[in-house]
Each structure stands twice: as structure tokens, then as C-alpha cells.
Design a protein around this motif. Structure first.
Motif, PDB file in Angstrom:
ATOM      1  N   CYS A 260       2.155   1.784  -3.480  1.00  0.00           N
ATOM      2  CA  CYS A 260       1.103   2.341  -4.347  1.00  0.00           C
ATOM      3  C   CYS A 260       0.912   3.830  -4.079  1.00  0.00           C
ATOM      4  O   CYS A 260       0.701   4.605  -5.003  1.00  0.00           O
ATOM      5  N   GLN A 261       0.991   4.228  -2.817  1.00  0.00           N
ATOM      6  CA  GLN A 261       0.727   5.628  -2.466  1.00  0.00           C
ATOM      7  C   GLN A 261       1.916   6.534  -2.745  1.00  0.00           C
ATOM      8  O   GLN A 261       1.753   7.644  -3.243  1.00  0.00           O
ATOM      9  N   PHE A 262       3.134   6.088  -2.421  1.00  0.00           N
ATOM     10  CA  PHE A 262       4.309   6.961  -2.504  1.00  0.00           C
ATOM     11  C   PHE A 262       5.272   6.599  -3.639  1.00  0.00           C
ATOM     12  O   PHE A 262       6.148   7.383  -3.966  1.00  0.00           O
TER      13      PHE A 262
ATOM     14  N   ALA B  67       1.457  11.319   7.517  1.00  0.00           N
ATOM     15  CA  ALA B  67       0.184  10.772   7.038  1.00  0.00           C
ATOM     16  C   ALA B  67      -0.401   9.729   7.990  1.00  0.00           C
ATOM     17  O   ALA B  67      -1.546   9.312   7.821  1.00  0.00           O
TER      18      ALA B  67
ATOM     19  N   HIS C  38      10.440   5.749  -3.373  1.00  0.00           N
ATOM     20  CA  HIS C  38      10.312   6.710  -2.267  1.00  0.00           C
ATOM     21  C   HIS C  38      11.335   6.360  -1.182  1.00  0.00           C
ATOM     22  O   HIS C  38      11.417   5.225  -0.724  1.00  0.00           O
TER      23      HIS C  38
ATOM     24  N   ARG D  90       6.835  12.410   4.861  1.00  0.00           N
ATOM     25  CA  ARG D  90       5.526  12.224   4.234  1.00  0.00           C
ATOM     26  C   ARG D  90       4.757  11.044   4.837  1.00  0.00           C
ATOM     27  O   ARG D  90       3.567  11.161   5.114  1.00  0.00           O
TER      28      ARG D  90
ATOM     29  N   ALA E  67       0.830  -1.204   0.000  1.00  0.00           N
ATOM     30  CA  ALA E  67       0.000   0.000   0.000  1.00  0.00           C
ATOM     31  C   ALA E  67       0.867   1.258   0.000  1.00  0.00           C
ATOM     32  O   ALA E  67       0.544   2.241  -0.676  1.00  0.00           O
ATOM     33  N   LEU E  68       1.973   1.234   0.762  1.00  0.00           N
ATOM     34  CA  LEU E  68       2.877   2.384   0.767  1.00  0.00           C
ATOM     35  C   LEU E  68       3.501   2.607  -0.604  1.00  0.00           C
ATOM     36  O   LEU E  68       3.646   3.740  -1.055  1.00  0.00           O
TER      37      LEU E  68
END
Length: 98
Positions: free
Chosen positions: A44-46, A61, A50, A57, A41-42
């Protein structure tokens, strides 16, 4: 004989996933505890590249999810990176696992 181990950039999310490291989130309340974050999930988000070292960030969050914590629902926290640990079959396991 030396083994050639694959190298990965442990400063990025993709590198942590490749080496089976994990990331734990910690609330700003020291008595609240921590939870395991989903690396997929991280990513996909960042994004896979990253950099998590000195990251602001991801930690900004974070939202506390412990209903008994006075900071429940509030943003902010810290992250820690943990190496993958493996216990061989038949090995003695610690009495008090973390």
C-alpha cells in the motif's frame, strides 16, 4: 516427471507476496533484534512493483520500536528477505526454531 512451478519476480513486493516470502526489519543496533514487516502495508505504501533489492526507501523509513534499545524511535535499519518455510504435518520440528 517435472512440475511446472509458477514463477514470480522475487525482486518486487508483489512477487514476494505471491511466493509467501517475508521481510524482516533490523535496527542498526546489532543487539536490538528484528521484527516481521506487513507485506500488505508495504505494498500500500510503496506499490506492488516496488523493487526491494538494494532498496533504500523501506530501510530508511524503519523506526526502532524496542523501548529498551538506545536507538528507540530513531529511523534507519536494514531488511532481509526470508523464504516461506513449511513443515509437513507429523514431521519432526527443530528443537530451537528461529
Amino acid at each position: 516427471m517435472t512440475r511446472n512451478r509458477p514463477t514470480a519476480d522475487l525482486s518486487t513486493l508483489a512477487g514476494l507476496k505471491a511466493t509467501r516470502h517475508s521481510i524482516r526489519a533490523h535496527c542498526l543496533n546489532p543487539h536490538c533484534g528484528s521484527r516481521l514487516l506487513d507485506l500488505d502495508a508495504l505494498i500500500c505504501q510503496f506499490g506492488p512493483d516496488h523493487v526491494v533489492i538494494n532498496d533504500k526507501r523501506i530501510s530508511s523509513a524503519l523506526v526502532c520500536q524496542n523501548a529498551r534499545c538506545p536507538r528507540y524511535g530513531k529511523r534507519g535499519g536494514t531488511i532481509t528477505i526470508h523464504p516461506h518455510t513449511w513443515t509437513p504435518p507429523g514431521a519432526v520440528k527443530p528443537l530451537n526454531p528461529p
